[in-house]
Structures are given as structure tokens and as C-alpha cells.
Design an enzyme around this catalytic site. Structure first.
Site, mmCIF file in Angstrom:
data_model
loop_
_atom_site.group_PDB
_atom_site.id
_atom_site.type_symbol
_atom_site.label_atom_id
_atom_site.label_comp_id
_atom_site.label_asym_id
_atom_site.label_seq_id
_atom_site.Cartn_x
_atom_site.Cartn_y
_atom_site.Cartn_z
ATOM 1 N N HIS A 112 0.809 -1.227 0.000
ATOM 2 C CA HIS A 112 0.000 0.000 0.000
ATOM 3 C C HIS A 112 0.833 1.263 0.000
ATOM 4 O O HIS A 112 0.354 2.328 -0.354
ATOM 5 C CB HIS A 112 -0.942 0.012 1.211
ATOM 6 N N GLY A 113 2.064 1.159 0.410
ATOM 7 C CA GLY A 113 2.892 2.355 0.391
ATOM 8 C C GLY A 113 4.254 2.079 0.983
ATOM 9 O O GLY A 113 4.393 1.214 1.854
#
Lengths: 466, 489
Positions: free
Chosen positions: B340-341
Site C-alpha cells: 500500500h505504500g
């Protein structure tokens, strides 16, 4: 099965047509759609270059452009605003409306001015604001005296703010920590009395009238004085011009006030909401306005420099029957009711002023902070100096700058910041000093009332004397 | 380009569909491919060449892989193909993060850090990299034959409805549809209705709620902030009362769902208009009774990807020890958090989810069963809400500070009138999030999403959709534009 196929085919075709409708309306401009009220910053179509495309600037700008330019935009925005208004009592007006009690609407700067004075909205401290206003009042004083020598009456009309006349409907003050600072309304009033400047302060008059008349002096959903109140103000202003000029003008007849259909700009704040349906409003009175001819009447020329409060007057009062001409220098920028000029930049200021009989500065309480919009300074320079003289003074200032190390260093830094050459920065600085800080750089303004005149003023004076 | 933008809604979409439906069936894939490349080139001009080149390279590598007989060479080619996709993802997405951490460690040990120019993240790289991995592996595993035409393969990778934020479509699920598909007028209309549902979720719910979340927590991407702006956010969070903190984190929980589910609806709708049947991405995740169930319902195509291409290759649950089984589970969630990041908060988020999944298997599931359906739904929802703090606030210290504010118990009085638009929207979001807890809700969902409409229903749905579309356009342009949250991932 066939029926389903037919229905879906028809709906699909309809969808295809609808999908292109906004595009077509935008580019053909047909059918016409009532545009949204209010002022928006015009977003230009972005420039497509390799750099703007690659860094995404073009895409971002295009999206911003399209937010304001797509077919049927007003309908879609009104629809959404109506939903927000009906369900949540709000719309997106970017903070330009404050909802008061009982559905009264105000512009927020009036509310701010009422509770805290103008310092906060002007983003200036009290001291510098006072200095600016003092200087402006003195310039008006100088200009009034100079124009008087040419038979031109300069006077100021202070229009009241809705906040002062109907404070009972203001929302309660939620910011209690800020002290009340200087208010242009009271400050200018004191200065005008002190300096003997021609002025009419309509505020007290409105407050007295408020309880004695049946009609609203300010409409519930508008920010300007009502049309009928504006008519009474206009009548007083014209009588003032008559008295000062010693002339007789045609009479303005104001008929019996009756409740009528709402007319612009009596609901100008409501319009900013951009709703589908009009809001319920308190009834508004209107009167028939006529000009009654008077024997030996003179039709003077009056120049008005001011804010939007003059709109109600010039839009409904039969000005052409009362004045020979009545150009309206809106915020000393755009010119209305003048077939020769569109902006004040086009005007030969000295010539234009000296050809008038009266010059009126009309500003409401919150616009007083920007009184005259630099008109007085421009007028003083135009009446006292020729361009050639100003150029000579400017060259002298340029020389002074070059010989003053501190000043020069300061300009060097600014030139660096704005990526200008030093020479052009010096010229810029000298020009600004000469044309803006006139009290420091133009010798004529060292006197209380300048005696020096420009060639145009000289010429005019000679023709009057002869 | 973003689906909820004027460029897409008013120009790209109508023009594309007009051209697409007017072109003969045989060359429709080319039309779609060209449009998809334009779509990507518009939003990410710097990366279009890289996308095209990596796609071409992968196509020929996989073809070569299929032609060779020797298993070792086959395996090697498969490895190279995956290395290209994952390598690019790692370089672009985790390059900055890795170098930043390496330099920090070097700084601690007294060494000088490496000089590193920050890399920009190509939009959608996490999604199209995964799709190219599924192509390589599905072909390697002989689940499907490789594509004959480069254009078809490129289309699978860059098809604009799902290029930027999924659904992550597995090659085996779509290979046949790329070669041959039909779209009736009813499909096209129902695709449009689905698109509008997604648009409403995004503009009328997610964006309205998001506005308030951003006001409290700052923009969703802290990378772009200066240290002063970050300090401002920190002081804002530190001064939050518990009421505002709870409202904010609940709001974000709804925002991210409606934002992402809205996007998925739009993608699925656009696909359906062209005859594609993309897999569903959400199945009412907030009605889950356990965290495991939540992950089966949330971002389903991603969960399937992780299961098939990471969990199973690790051995899945068929491992020798229980400890290894739990490690596999936990590791998969750690990776999905990092997906996600590239930031430590996402690592913490993934690790926490992994811990809860393991706890589920160990005892939490039984505990939830004892609680009963409704309480367990709300208990699970509460866990999700709390873990979302680490998802939204991209600094662990600030996330922790925020959690402290949640449990500071200095509740300020709640006034509905302060922001009725937000609260009503949150109530609407909550209603639709939990609507399918009832049988009636399930029935309505089935009817709206998955049933073919009869003519009368088509007329009603058409009118409602057109009206909703116009309404969304007004909302979009009265309030301003905002991109999708999942575009960053």
C-alpha cells in the site's frame, strides 16, 4: 425479448446523445443557459507545451479550465447547490455570504467591520491604516480646493453598510478574542469634519428613517441599499449639487412606495447562492421615479467615482433627464455611461475633471478603506504636473538612487528576486516613487494646497478668466 | 486521468465509446488499446514509454518461455520475466524508501549516506506489475496459453478501466474475453448504471467525508509536506478532543471504502459496457464478523493475488509446523501492508492485520462466534477502524499520538448542527456499509448489481442514473476535484 431489445436500444441511443450534449452546448453555445451569478476568476485555456504536458501542469490547468467551461454547467451547479441549501442550509459561495438571523444575509466583511473594525479584513495594522486614511483625506481636501478654483464641486457620499442599519439580524459574534480596531466609517467622518471636506454621511439619516418608513432600507437578501432607499439618497445628492453649484436642476419625483416584484440588485446576495428556486424573502417596496422638468433648469455634468452602491441610483433614476452626462468610474477603473471611454486609463484626467460640474466620491463603509481607489492621487498629479515635468523628476530620482548605496542595494535584491535587470528595476522604483509617494517626491505637494498647475489646468483657467 | 474528472466524464468517455462502438468488432481491441495508451500518456507522460517497453519485453520473454523445452531454462525465463515486473515495482515504489532507510542506518554507524535523486512513482505501477506477474505465472503453470498477438497482451496490461487502480484481473480470468466478447445494449446500459453508482460513491460520499478528514489530518500524502506543515499537523492532532478524533477516524474508514469501492464500480461498469466481466473487488467488507472474513471481502482481487502468488508458493497452510503456517499468514499481510505504500506506517498496518488474522485463527474467531453476529460485526469493524489510523497517518509517531487522543477520553460535546452535511453523509455511508446485514439489503443488492433488468427497470434506472450523473457533475464542479486514494498505491 424484442421489447427489451427495443427499449435498451432506444435508451442506449438516448444515452449517446446525452453524453455529447454538454460538449455541444459548450462549443455551439446553444441552447442558451442562464449563467451563474457572482464573480469567478476567469481560467484561460492552458497552453500545451512539451514542458507543461510532461510536468502535468497542462493536465491540472485543463481540469481547472473545464471546471468552469462545460455545457450546462450552471444547471448542474444550481442543482447541487439547491440540494445543499435544502438539506444543510449551505452552498459553496467561497465565504462571500454570512447568514444572519431570520434569514437575513450579509457580506462577511460587513459583519467583520461591525464587530472588529476594518483592520482584519484589510490585513494592515491600525497605525498604517490610520496613516493611509489620513493621507487620503488630506488628498481629498487638496483636490476639493483645487477643483473649487475651477468651479467644480467635489464631494463625498458615505453610504451606510447593512450591518449598521440592521445590526439586529447580524449573526452573533463568535470571535471574541480580537479587540475592536479602527473603523473607516468613523475615522473619515471625523477627518472630513476637521478638514471641512464636502460630504454627506447617509448613515445617521438612514438610522433615523429606519423606524419611520414602511419599507426596507436594505433588502433582506441583498447587500446594497434598496432601490427605494437609493432613490431618496439620489434626491438628496442632487439637491446638494444644486446648492453647491448654485443652479436649478430638474426635479426627481418619487412616487408612492408599493410592494412590487423583486428587482435587481435587491436580491444580489441570494443570487450568489445560485439555486434553482428563489428563496422566500421579505416584501420589497418600489416607487415610480420620474424627472419633472423645471424652468431654467441646468443639466450639469457629474462624474461619479465609487463602488457598487451607485448602481441602484444610475440604474433606476432617470439620470439622462437630470444630467447632461454622468459617467460612472466604477472603482476608478471601468467607465460606464460614457460613450468615449471604457476605462479610466484612457481618460485625459485633467481635461475630463475640469469639464465637469461636480465630482462625487461614493463609498460604503467597508469600501472606505480603499477610498477613491487612487483617484485623488491621480487627479492631483494630473492637475499639477505635466508628463515632461514628471519625467524630469523621475530622472533626478533615478540619479539619487544610483548615488545612494543603501537604496541601490535594496533595489539590487529586488531585481534579483523578480529577475529584472538593475537598470529597469531602478526605472521602475523611480517611477513608482514619483507617481505614488507624491508628498515626498513632488515639490508642489509640500504646500497644504498646491499652487502649481499643469498646462491643461492653466489653459482651462485662462479660458474661464477670459 | 481520473474517472471522476471533467476531462474523462465529458470528453474522454463519450468520444471513446462513440469511436469504440462505431469501429468494426475485429479492430475494437486496437481502438481500446490506443485509447488506453492515450489515457495513461495523459496522466503519466513520463512513464508511458517505460510501460510500453516493459510490456513488450515481457510478452516476448513469456513466448520464448513457452517455446523452450528445458524446464530449467523455462524456470529461468519465468524468473526473469517476474524479476522485470517486480524489479520495476521495487525500483519505482521502494527505491526512495530503501535508500532513505539505508542512509539512516549508515548515518547511525557513522558512514556517509549515498546520494540519491528521488524517483517519482508511476501511477498504477502496483496494479499493472501484478497483472503482468499473473500472466507470466498462469502461462508458466499452463493454466492458459500465451497470447498470440502483442496487441492483445498489451491490452490486458494497459486496459484503461482497470489500469490505474484495479481490479487486479488475473490473466486466466480474462484471456478469453480479450479474444472474443459480446456486449448487448442491456450490458452497455447496466455498465453505465454501475459506473454512475461508483461515481456517486466517490463524489457524493467519499469526497464529502474526505474533505473533513483532510481538514483534521492534513493531505493523505505526507511526502509532499514541508517540516513546518508536518509540525502544524502534529500540533493539530495533539490538540484534538476525543470526539473529533473518533469522528475523523470513522469518517476515514468510510471514506476509503467508498472511494475505492466507487472506483472499482466505475471500472467494472466501464468494462461491462465493452463486454468485459471484471471480477468484483468488494463484497460488503464492513459486515464481516471476523478479520479473516473482512480480508475475503475487501479488495478481493488483491487478496486472491496474494493468496495465489505469495501465500501458496510459501507453502500456505500445508506446512510442517503451526508456527510456519502463522508466519506465512502474517508475512503475506506484512507484504500487503507494504504494497500500500513505501513507509513504515504501512508496514505497521500490515503487521497488525497479520497479527489479527493469526489471532483470528487462534482464538478471536471463536470469541466472535460467542458474541453473536451483530456484536461481532461491530467488534471487527472497531478493529478495522483502529488499525486505519496507521493507514491514514503516514507517520508512526503521529499515528500513535492520534490513537492517544482517541483514548484520552476528553470528549467535547457533539453538535449535529456543526456540520450536518458531514454527519448525514456519514450516516448514509454507515447505512450502505451495513445494509446487507439484513436479508432485505442482500436482496436489494442482488437486484441492483447482479440481475438483468426488465424494460421498465431499465427506464427507471436510466432516468435515475442520468439525473445522478448530472448531480455528481454539479458536486464535482461546485466543490473541486479530488483524486482517488488508491491511485497512490
Amino acid at each position: 425479448m424484442m421489447k427489451k431489445h427495443r427499449t435498451t436500444l432506444v435508451l442506449f441511443c438516448l444515452l449517446a446523445v446525452l453524453a455529447f450534449a454538454p460538449m455541444l452546448q459548450e462549443h455551439l453555445g446553444f441552447p442558451r443557459v442562464k449563467s451563474l451569478a457572482g464573480v469567478t476568476n476567469e481560467v484561460p485555456f492552458p497552453k500545451l507545451t512539451s514542458t507543461t504536458y510532461r510536468n502535468g501542469q497542462f493536465q491540472r490547468s485543463l481540469e481547472k479550465y473545464l471546471q468552469h467551461h462545460y455545457g450546462y454547467r450552471p444547471i448542474t451547479v444550481r442543482l447541487y447547490n439547491q440540494y445543499l441549501w435544502d438539506f444543510y442550509n449551505k452552498t459553496f459561495t467561497k465565504g462571500s455570504i454570512t447568514v444572519g438571523k431570520e434569514g437575513w444575509l450579509y457580506e462577511p466583511w460587513f459583519v467583520e467591520d461591525y464587530y472588529h473594525g476594518g483592520t482584519y479584513t484589510q490585513k494592515k495594522d491600525s497605525l498604517s491604516l490610520i496613516q493611509d486614511m489620513k493621507r487620503e483625506a488630506f488628498r481629498i481636501y487638496q483636490l476639493q480646493h483645487i477643483l473649487e478654483q475651477y468651479g467644480v464641486t467635489l464631494f463625498v457620499c458615505q453610504a451606510p453598510g447593512k450591518d449598521m442599519i440592521y445590526p439586529e439580524y447580524l449573526p452573533d459574534d463568535t470571535v471574541t478574542t480580537r479587540p475592536k480596531k479602527v473603523s473607516a466609517r468613523t475615522f473619515y467622518d471625523e477627518q472630513f469634519n476637521l478638514l471641512g471636506i464636502n460630504h454627506i454621511n447617509t448613515e445617521q439619516w438612514f438610522l433615523q428613517m429606519k423606524d419611520t418608513v414602511d419599507f426596507l432600507l436594505f433588502p433582506q437578501k441583498g447587500t446594497h441599499w434598496s432601490n427605494i432607499a437609493a432613490a431618496y439618497v439620489a434626491d438628496s445628492l442632487f439637491r446638494y449639487v444644486e446648492a453647491k453649484q448654485g443652479i436649478r436642476m430638474n426635479r426627481l419625483s418619487i412616487g408612492e412606495p408599493t410592494i412590487g416584484k423583486f428587482k435587481k440588485p435587491d436580491y444580489d446576495l441570494e443570487e450568489l447562492y445560485n439555486l434553482c428556486r428563489p428563496l422566500k424573502k421579505l416584501p420589497q417596496h418600489y416607487a415610480k421615479l420620474n424627472a419633472i422638468p423645471v424652468a431654467d433648469a441646468v443639466k450639469p455634468k457629474m462624474i461619479t467615482v465609487g463602488d457598487s452602491y451607485f448602481w441602484n441610483i444610475c440604474a433606476f433614476v432617470p439620470m439622462d433627464s437630470l444630467f447632461e452626462s454622468h459617467p460612472y468610474w466604477y472603482y476608478n477603473s471601468t467607465i460606464y455611461f460614457d460613450s468615449c471611454h471604457k476605462t479610466t486609463k484612457e481618460v485625459d484626467l485633467a481635461k475630463e475633471l475640469l469639464s465637469a460640474d461636480a465630482v462625487m466620491l461614493i463609498y460604503c463603509s467597508t469600501q472606505l478603506y480603499n477610498m477613491s481607489n487612487d483617484f485623488c492621487r491621480q487627479a492631483l498629479v494630473a492637475l499639477c504636473y505635466d508628463k515632461e515635468e514628471l519625467n524630469e523628476i523621475q530622472t533626478e530620482v533615478e540619479r539619487k538612487i544610483r548615488s545612494n548605496n543603501k537604496w541601490l542595494k535594496n533595489i539590487e535584491q529586488r531585481a534579483d528576486r523578480y529577475q529584472m535587470t538593475l537598470d529597469s528595476a531602478i526605472v521602475h522604483e523611480a517611477n513608482f516613487a514619483v507617481t505614488h509617494d507624491i508628498e515626498s517626491f513632488l515639490p508642489a505637494f509640500k504646500d497644504s494646497i498646491p499652487t502649481k498647475r499643469s498646462s491643461e489646468a492653466h489653459r482651462h483657467k485662462t479660458s474661464i478668466d477670459n | 486521468m481520473v474517472f471522476s474528472s471533467n476531462v474523462f466524464l465529458l470528453y474522454f468517455m463519450p468520444i471513446f465509446f462513440l469511436v469504440y462502438f462505431l469501429t468494426p468488432k475485429k479492430i475494437r481491441n486496437y481502438t481500446l488499446l490506443l485509447a488506453s495508451l492515450l489515457f495513461y500518456a495523459y496522466g503519466a507522460p513520463e512513464f508511458i514509454i517505460q510501460l510500453i517497453l516493459s510490456t513488450i519485453a515481457n510478452f516476448f520473454l513469456v513466448r520464448w518461455m513457452c517455446k523452450v523445452e528445458k524446464p530449467r531454462v523455462k524456470k529461468l525465463l519465468c524468473g526473469i520475466s517476474i524479476a522485470i515486473s517486480i524489479g520495476l515495482l521495487f525500483y519505482f515504489k521502494y527505491g526512495n524508501f530503501t535508500m532513505q532507510n539505508v542512509n539512516t542506518v549508515l548515518g547511525w554507524t557513522g558512514f556517509q549516506g549515498f546520494t540519491w535523486t528521488k524517483i517519482l512513482l508511476p501511477i498504477g505501477i502496483s496494479f499493472f506489475s501484478f497483472q503482468s506477474v499473473t500472466y507470466t505465472l498462469d502461462t508458466y503453470r499452463k493454466v492458459n496459453e500465451p497470447m498470440d498477438k502483442l496487441s492483445d497482451y498489451m491490452l490486458y496490461i494497459v486496459m484503461f478501466p482497470q489500469l490505474i487502480a484495479g481490479p487486479i484481473v488475473r490473466y486466466c480470468d480474462i484471456a478469453d474475453q480479450i479474444r472474443n466478447r459480446e456486449s448487448s445494449y442491456a450490458d452497455r446500459l447496466q455498465g453505465f448504471y454501475r459506473f454512475v453508482i461508483g461515481l456517486c460513491k466517490k463524489i457524493l460520499i467519499a469526497d464529502v467525508i474526505g474533505f473533513q478528514v483532510d481538514k483534521v489530518l492534513g493531505p493523505s500524502n505526507y511526502d509532499v509536506l514541508t517540516s513546518t506543515e508536518l509540525a502544524d499537523i502534529a500540533s493539530k492532532i495533539g490538540a484534538l478532543d476525543s470526539t473529533t478524533a473518533w469522528i475523523t477516524i470513522f469518517a476515514f474508514t468510510f471514506q476509503i471504502y467508498f472511494d475505492f469501492a466507487g472506483y472499482s464500480d466505475m471500472a467494472i461498469g466501464l468494462g461491462r459496457m465493452m463486454g468485459f466481466k471484471f471480477p468484483e473487488n468488494f463484497d460488503n467488507p464492513y459486515v464481516s464478523t471476523t478479520i479473516s472474513e473482512f480480508w475475503r471481502r475487501w479488495h478481493q482481487t488483491f487478496s486472491v493475488f496474494i493468496k495465489n502468488y505469495l501465500y501458496f508458493p510459501l507453502g500456505g497452510s500445508r506446512v510442517k509446523t503451526e508456527a510456519r503456517k502463522y508466519f506465512n499468514l502474517w508475512f503475506c499481510f506484512l507484504v500487503s501492508g507494504l504494497w500500500h505504500g513505501a513507509a513504515w506506517n504501512f508496514v505497521v498496518y500490515g503487521a497488525l492485520q497479520g497479527i489479527f488474522i493469526c489471532a483470528d485463527k487462534l482464538f478471536l474467531k471463536k470469541f466472535n462466534e460467542r458474541l453473536g453476529k451483530i456484536p461481532s460485526v461491530f467488534f471487527t469493524f472497531l478493529i478495522i477502524v483502529l488499525t486505519r489510523c496507521f493507514f491514514r497517518i503516514e507517520r508512526i509517531d503521529l499515528s500513535w499520538l492520534f490513537i492517544k487522543r482517541l483514548f484520552a477520553f476528553d470528549f467535547a460535546p457533539f453538535h449535529f448542527g456543526d456540520n450536518p452535511h458531514l454527519y448525514v453523509t456519514m450516516l448514509v455511508a454507515a447505512f450502505f456499509s451495513f445494509f446487507t446485514l439484513s436479508k432485505f439489503g442482500l436482496k436489494v443488492q442482488e437486484k441492483v448489481y447482479f440481475t438483468d433488468y426488465n424494460p421498465r427497470q431499465h427506464i427507471v434506472a436510466f432516468i435515475v442514473s442520468v439525473f445522478a450523473f448530472v448531480f455528481c457533475l454539479g458536486a464535482l464542479n461546485a466543490t473541486g476535484f479530488s483524486p482517488f486514494i488508491y491511485f497512490r498505491f
